[in-house]
Design a protein around this motif. Structure first.
Motif, PDB file in Angstrom:
ATOM      1  N   SER A 184       0.818  -1.212   0.000  1.00 40.49           N
ATOM      2  CA  SER A 184       0.000   0.000   0.000  1.00 40.49           C
ATOM      3  C   SER A 184       0.856   1.269   0.000  1.00 40.49           C
ATOM      4  O   SER A 184       2.056   1.230   0.257  1.00 40.49           O
ATOM      5  N   ALA A 185       0.190   2.386  -0.244  1.00 39.77           N
ATOM      6  CA  ALA A 185       0.856   3.687  -0.271  1.00 39.77           C
ATOM      7  C   ALA A 185       1.003   4.283   1.125  1.00 39.77           C
ATOM      8  O   ALA A 185       1.551   5.369   1.277  1.00 39.77           O
ATOM      9  N   GLN A 186       0.503   3.585   2.142  1.00 39.28           N
ATOM     10  CA  GLN A 186       0.588   4.058   3.520  1.00 39.28           C
ATOM     11  C   GLN A 186       1.371   3.060   4.364  1.00 39.28           C
ATOM     12  O   GLN A 186       1.217   1.850   4.200  1.00 39.28           O
ATOM     13  N   PRO A 187       2.203   3.540   5.292  1.00 36.25           N
ATOM     14  CA  PRO A 187       2.861   2.610   6.193  1.00 36.25           C
ATOM     15  C   PRO A 187       1.816   1.938   7.083  1.00 36.25           C
ATOM     16  O   PRO A 187       0.734   2.488   7.312  1.00 36.25           O
ATOM     17  N   VAL A 188       2.133   0.764   7.556  1.00 32.68           N
ATOM     18  CA  VAL A 188       1.268   0.040   8.485  1.00 32.68           C
ATOM     19  C   VAL A 188       2.175  -0.578   9.539  1.00 32.68           C
ATOM     20  O   VAL A 188       3.327  -0.914   9.246  1.00 32.68           O
ATOM     21  N   ALA A 189       1.686  -0.663  10.758  1.00 27.55           N
ATOM     22  CA  ALA A 189       2.519  -1.197  11.836  1.00 27.55           C
ATOM     23  C   ALA A 189       2.024  -2.562  12.281  1.00 27.55           C
ATOM     24  O   ALA A 189       0.819  -2.767  12.452  1.00 27.55           O
ATOM     25  N   LEU A 190       2.965  -3.475  12.461  1.00 24.09           N
ATOM     26  CA  LEU A 190       2.676  -4.750  13.101  1.00 24.09           C
ATOM     27  C   LEU A 190       2.491  -4.440  14.585  1.00 24.09           C
ATOM     28  O   LEU A 190       3.373  -3.858  15.211  1.00 24.09           O
ATOM     29  N   THR A 191       1.333  -4.797  15.138  1.00 19.33           N
ATOM     30  CA  THR A 191       1.043  -4.453  16.535  1.00 19.33           C
ATOM     31  C   THR A 191       0.947  -5.675  17.437  1.00 19.33           C
ATOM     32  O   THR A 191       0.865  -5.537  18.648  1.00 19.33           O
ATOM     33  N   GLY A 192       0.946  -6.867  16.847  1.00 17.52           N
ATOM     34  CA  GLY A 192       0.859  -8.054  17.677  1.00 17.52           C
ATOM     35  C   GLY A 192       0.680  -9.298  16.841  1.00 17.52           C
ATOM     36  O   GLY A 192       0.621  -9.247  15.613  1.00 17.52           O
ATOM     37  N   ALA A 193       0.575 -10.416  17.540  1.00 16.05           N
ATOM     38  CA  ALA A 193       0.366 -11.704  16.881  1.00 16.05           C
ATOM     39  C   ALA A 193      -0.224 -12.665  17.894  1.00 16.05           C
ATOM     40  O   ALA A 193      -0.117 -12.451  19.106  1.00 16.05           O
ATOM     41  N   SER A 194      -0.819 -13.722  17.374  1.00 11.47           N
ATOM     42  CA  SER A 194      -1.365 -14.761  18.237  1.00 11.47           C
ATOM     43  C   SER A 194      -1.244 -16.095  17.515  1.00 11.47           C
ATOM     44  O   SER A 194      -1.052 -16.145  16.300  1.00 11.47           O
ATOM     45  N   SER A 195      -1.343 -17.171  18.292  1.00 12.95           N
ATOM     46  CA  SER A 195      -1.279 -18.508  17.723  1.00 12.95           C
ATOM     47  C   SER A 195      -2.009 -19.467  18.642  1.00 12.95           C
ATOM     48  O   SER A 195      -1.869 -19.387  19.872  1.00 12.95           O
ATOM     49  N   ALA A 196      -2.749 -20.380  18.056  1.00 11.81           N
ATOM     50  CA  ALA A 196      -3.411 -21.419  18.844  1.00 11.81           C
ATOM     51  C   ALA A 196      -2.383 -22.372  19.451  1.00 11.81           C
ATOM     52  O   ALA A 196      -2.666 -23.053  20.430  1.00 11.81           O
ATOM     53  N   ALA A 197      -1.165 -22.397  18.900  1.00 12.93           N
ATOM     54  CA  ALA A 197      -0.132 -23.327  19.361  1.00 12.93           C
ATOM     55  C   ALA A 197       0.636 -22.818  20.580  1.00 12.93           C
ATOM     56  O   ALA A 197       1.319 -23.596  21.241  1.00 12.93           O
ATOM     57  N   TYR A 198       0.546 -21.522  20.876  1.00 12.86           N
ATOM     58  CA  TYR A 198       1.299 -20.920  21.977  1.00 12.86           C
ATOM     59  C   TYR A 198       0.378 -20.086  22.854  1.00 12.86           C
ATOM     60  O   TYR A 198      -0.534 -19.419  22.360  1.00 12.86           O
TER      61      TYR A 198
END
Length: 154
Positions: free
Chosen positions: A52-66
């Protein structure tokens, strides 16, 4: 009794409307996990590309395995290595950012079942615009230094 099914369906459709949308502007590649022995946390690494033409920030993550997934940054100062938790990591507009050993990475805490090299673990990455990206990460052994993919031209 016969009116309950339409109400349930309507509720499910409305609930779906408030879910985060899929991140069609962010793509993941070279996704892998370094699995450590025993109950030690694992590190997850990936390259993110923002179309995209706009920056985006990774703010988190999740997993059913952890039980828990946290965004961390490793650094070295004065000969001392340290790791600190960070809230966000910006993926520049029309650019890439790499989560890699000795830099930004995801810490995977408390595996719900043992993860072995060769396993695939799905993580859902969450971005500042509310979008999410489900990504499969290949589990690699503790001595791995990259995703283990062949490099073009080598």
């Amino acid at each position: 009794m016969k009116y309950r099914l339409p109400l349930v369906l309507a509720s499910l459709l409305l609930a779906g409307g408030v879910q985060a949308s899929a991140a069609d502007h962010v793509h993941a590649s070279h996704a892998w996990i370094r699995v450590l022995p025993g109950d030690l946390p694992a590190g997850a690494y990936v390259t993110l590309h923002n179309d995209s033409a706009q920056p985006v920030a990774l703010t988190g993550a999740s997993s059913a395995a952890y039980a828990e997934v946290m965004l961390h940054q490793s650094s070295t100062a004065g000969g001392m290595s340290r790791m600190s938790m960070v809230d966000t990591l910006t993926v520049p507009a029309h650019g890439d950012v790499a989560l890699a050993p000795a830099g930004y990475h995801l810490m995977l805490m408390k595996a719900k079942t043992p993860v072995k090299p060769g396993d695939t673990v799905r993580l859902t990455l969450t971005f500042s615009d509310g979008s999410t990206l489900a990504t499969d990460f290949l589990a690699r052994p503790a001595n791995a230094i990259d995703a283990g993919e062949p490099h073009a031209g080598h």
